[in-house]
Design an enzyme around this catalytic site. Sequence first.
Site, mmCIF file in Angstrom:
data_model
loop_
_atom_site.group_PDB
_atom_site.id
_atom_site.type_symbol
_atom_site.label_atom_id
_atom_site.label_comp_id
_atom_site.label_asym_id
_atom_site.label_seq_id
_atom_site.Cartn_x
_atom_site.Cartn_y
_atom_site.Cartn_z
ATOM 1 N N LYS A 266 0.846 -1.199 0.000
ATOM 2 C CA LYS A 266 0.000 0.000 0.000
ATOM 3 C C LYS A 266 0.881 1.249 0.000
ATOM 4 O O LYS A 266 2.003 1.218 0.496
ATOM 5 C CB LYS A 266 -0.859 0.038 1.268
ATOM 6 N N ARG A 340 -10.357 -11.503 1.884
ATOM 7 C CA ARG A 340 -11.208 -12.561 1.328
ATOM 8 C C ARG A 340 -10.538 -13.931 1.438
ATOM 9 O O ARG A 340 -11.203 -14.955 1.540
ATOM 10 C CB ARG A 340 -11.584 -12.205 -0.118
HETATM 11 N N1 BES Z 1 -8.125 -3.714 4.343
HETATM 12 C C1 BES Z 1 -8.325 -3.293 2.999
HETATM 13 C C2 BES Z 1 -9.641 -2.546 2.785
HETATM 14 C C3 BES Z 1 -9.783 -1.216 3.463
HETATM 15 C C4 BES Z 1 -9.524 -0.045 2.784
HETATM 16 C C5 BES Z 1 -10.264 -1.126 4.737
HETATM 17 C C6 BES Z 1 -9.703 1.175 3.382
HETATM 18 C C7 BES Z 1 -10.446 0.102 5.356
HETATM 19 C C8 BES Z 1 -10.179 1.257 4.676
HETATM 20 C C9 BES Z 1 -8.308 -4.502 2.073
HETATM 21 O O1 BES Z 1 -7.520 -5.560 2.487
HETATM 22 C C10 BES Z 1 -7.781 -4.043 0.765
HETATM 23 O O2 BES Z 1 -6.643 -3.686 0.712
HETATM 24 N N2 BES Z 1 -8.619 -4.058 -0.246
HETATM 25 C C11 BES Z 1 -8.230 -3.624 -1.530
HETATM 26 C C12 BES Z 1 -8.755 -4.633 -2.527
HETATM 27 C C13 BES Z 1 -8.229 -4.471 -3.889
HETATM 28 C C14 BES Z 1 -6.734 -4.797 -3.920
HETATM 29 C C15 BES Z 1 -8.994 -5.388 -4.792
HETATM 30 C C16 BES Z 1 -8.866 -2.251 -1.765
HETATM 31 O O3 BES Z 1 -9.961 -2.011 -1.292
HETATM 32 O O4 BES Z 1 -8.206 -1.428 -2.386
HETATM 33 MN MN MN Z 2 -5.528 -5.379 1.863
#
Ligand code: BES
Ligand code: MN
Length: 490
Positions: A266, A340
């Site tokens: 990230k 997931r």
């Molecule tokens: N933990 C994150 C989702 C999240 C984002 C929670 C912002 C709280 C605030 C999750 O694991 C994630 O990174 N999701 C990605 C999925 C994508 C790579 C398909 C996302 O939402 O960008």
């Molecule tokens: Mn994630």
Amino acid sequence: MKISFAAAASGDAIAVPAYDKAEFSDAAKALDSASGGALTRAVARSRFEGGVGDVLVVTAPAGVDADRVVLYGLGKAGDVSASIFERAAGHVIKALLTSGAETLSFTVDGDDGDVAARAGLGARLAAYRFDKYRTKLADSKKPSLAGVEIVSGDPGAAQTAWESWGPVADGADIARDLVMEAPNVLGPENYAKQVKDLARLGLEIEVLGEKDMTKLGMGALLGVGQGSVQESQLVVMKWTGGAKDEQPVCFVGKGVTFDTGGISLKPGLGMDEMKGDMGGSAAVVGLMAALAGRKAKVNAVGVIGLVENMPDGNAQRPGDIVTSMSGQTIEILNTDAEGRLVLADALWYAQKEFDPKFIIDLATLTGAILISLGQEHAGIFSNDDELAGRLFDAGKASDETVWRLPLGPEYDRQIDSPIADMKNLGEGRNAGSITAAQFLQRFVNEKPWVHIDIAGVGMNSKSKDPRQPLFGTGFGVRLLDRLVRDHYEG
Ligand code: BES
Ligand code: MN
Ligand code: ZN
């Protein structure tokens, strides 16, 4: 903060209600005349209108013993409910918590025990603080309010109702503490240890480590944790408050104690918030504590998957293919779509092991749910209209509201992989929360199931609800307690 119930006010602050257009309740009228019209004068010189959230503090009025007389709004008399008293109590606590007042008598209108107890719940929820790391907080900034006495026409009925609401406040506090906790402290191993301590409430707790999960074939969950120096954990909590042979209700939570994204790292800005990526699991823990604490007449199982998603020489790569406990293979296209993967094995395990009545999972799953719903509703996805409807109603009743989004084969096709049974990513960014839910659905078979995406509401640094602290809200505890209370007990 201690909550008690009484028929007459004795606190050093006394709060009394008013309705729309600043119409005084009987209790407000009595205090107004005792103070020679201090409340009437204060209202005339302020913008107090009696709406929910309106709070007027009159300090040291003549003619009454109390140091503070507080007028709080309930809105239109015809619309008043237990929820509104709960929220209004939250507003009053926010105004008094660090004011110097030590005891508050919060007067509700009427003799309904549930109303009085829900005011107590609102007070407890609003009084929550996470101060354990503040070693230099000035005394003048520390909470002064130590006790709240809810004054009503029938304190006995209120006390009885409180026996079932106090534990809900305790459960919300537990969930919040877990979400607020720093990720260097709350890794999977320490987290599992803390949950074990809840055995004191009568919960039966089992912790599976990596060896156990390897034996079970949980390649999806284990792949996420393999870059962490901490051992991944699966924690099972059981509450047996129903008949021995009754099918349990089941709650599953995503517990990523820190989500760096892994090799699909990230960006740095705001990454600290990913300490809250275990909010789904925290809600399950808080809920189970609430059910046990109030001795709910239900059999319930909570399953949480605890992992840390780190980049490392041993971390999972984009392109890896893992085999889940269900036997289905998954091509990892983005190591940041890890929730997931954790839930895939936790859901499969839960339904295979416990054959529950239904499964509800909670997860801070997608950033996309914030695009859809902001931080006002959690997103829900379901294969069962009745269960989804009940959850919607529970959301309204608890003020932890949810909104349903669709599932469907058109979306499902997006997660087919050309070389494995599925991939952990949809096509592009569109409908990201739905494709994530579609992925989960492949691990629940025919069981009634709801997935709750709490990425927006589980961590909320902008909440305006006085019952919620900033960041770790504990969302889900009250919602699911309400669902169980209204439909699955006795
Ligand atoms: N933990 C994150 C989702 C999240 C984002 C929670 C912002 C709280 C605030 C999750 O694991 C994630 O990174 N999701 C990605 C999925 C994508 C790579 C398909 C996302 O939402 O960008
Ligand atoms: Mn994630
Ligand atoms: Zn995540």
